[in-house]
Design a protein around this motif. Sequence first.
Motif, short mmCIF file in Angstrom:
data_model
loop_
_atom_site.label_atom_id
_atom_site.label_comp_id
_atom_site.label_asym_id
_atom_site.label_seq_id
_atom_site.Cartn_x
_atom_site.Cartn_y
_atom_site.Cartn_z
N ARG A 168 3.26 -7.84 5.93
CA ARG A 168 1.93 -7.33 5.66
C ARG A 168 1.44 -6.37 6.75
NH1 ARG A 168 -0.02 -7.61 0.69
NH2 ARG A 168 -1.77 -6.66 1.75
N PHE A 170 2.84 -3.86 7.78
CA PHE A 170 3.12 -2.48 7.37
C PHE A 170 2.02 -1.93 6.46
CE2 PHE A 170 7.52 -4.23 7.97
CZ PHE A 170 7.77 -3.55 9.14
N PHE A 171 1.10 -2.80 6.01
CA PHE A 171 0.00 -2.35 5.15
C PHE A 171 -1.22 -1.93 5.97
CE2 PHE A 171 2.56 -4.52 2.12
CZ PHE A 171 2.22 -4.03 0.87
N GLN A 197 -5.11 -8.16 6.83
CA GLN A 197 -3.76 -8.50 6.39
C GLN A 197 -3.39 -9.94 6.72
OE1 GLN A 197 -2.40 -6.50 4.35
NE2 GLN A 197 -3.98 -4.95 4.74
N CYS A 245 -0.72 2.71 -1.29
CA CYS A 245 -0.64 1.93 -0.07
C CYS A 245 0.64 1.09 -0.05
CB CYS A 245 -1.87 1.03 0.02
SG CYS A 245 -1.96 0.04 1.51
N SER A 246 0.98 0.46 -1.18
CA SER A 246 2.18 -0.38 -1.26
C SER A 246 3.45 0.45 -1.12
CB SER A 246 2.19 -1.14 -2.59
OG SER A 246 1.06 -1.98 -2.71
N ALA A 249 3.83 1.34 2.56
CA ALA A 249 4.18 0.16 3.37
C ALA A 249 5.62 -0.27 3.12
CB ALA A 249 3.22 -0.99 3.05
N THR A 252 8.05 2.05 4.71
CA THR A 252 8.10 1.82 6.16
C THR A 252 9.00 0.63 6.49
OG1 THR A 252 5.84 2.66 6.37
CG2 THR A 252 6.72 1.38 8.22
#
Length: 313
Positions: A168, A170-171, A197, A245-246, A249, A252
Amino acid sequence: MSVLQGRLKALTESFREKYRRFRAWQVDPFDYEMPDAKHRCENCGYEFTGNYCPRCSQKAGIGAMTWKSVSESVMEIWGVGSRSMTYTLFQLFTRPGYLIRDYVTGKRQVSFPPVKMLIIVAFIFTLAATLFFPESPDPAKPAVDSDAIGVFIDWAADNMGWGFLALRSFFIVPTWVLFRFAPRLPNHTLPQGFFIQVFMCVQTVVILFLSETLFFILLAVIYIWTYMQLFGYGLWGTIWRSILCSISAMMTAALIVYITVRTNSNVEGWQTLGKYVSVILFFSLGILAPLAIGYGIDSRIQKKRMKREENLS
């Protein structure tokens, strides 16, 4: 027929009133009114007005022992109270966005500490899964080139709370970029994003324990619902921002895993280096493109809104 219609109308109005109260509770479930009545502290004898004695901090209204005192003492053992973990978990699935927004904007007294809650919940559910749902041991697997992935998966399975927190994390930056102009939490900071997160990690651990079959569906629903309450966008505005966003993330996370695996690989050479750089550039594009698209759309929406407000004024 008229009697039936009247009963249905009364039932509908009753449901509407209950839903209105529930919505009001979601937004503000706590009462901070200061009582005007005077109290005499049973501990130090000081007379005061309010909920707590300013001299010794004992709660007002404490008197003779009753069966209520017994029940409250028993409930304290299990951590059931206004700031308990169980009550915070209850709020995390009934008013998730409002609870998180309260916490990150300063109302921390109403919530159990999120990092501590994540560790405790992950430990309890991991222990419960081990005791009540034991799995048969897997056969030995031959060593492969991607040992780093296997080590990470084993570590995440044994440390569920930290594993989901790593994912999470990475979000944090994508959420910070794509929800910068949110009506309810504009310009939120990266430290606030960290705690957002952490709360959502707790949701993830609970959902995974409750249902592995419907895990991704339930996770997507709670993800969208939480972001809607937290940031104040509508359904579609939250969905497209959450999708971008997902993507950012996940790309990444994939880039970090790829770099880790290739770093531990014994394959060398210019051709391999070229592929390595190409894949990194591909992942980097997958990380930055959704952020640029979302930020560009949000900037245009923000400019139109400001222009509209200027015309109205």
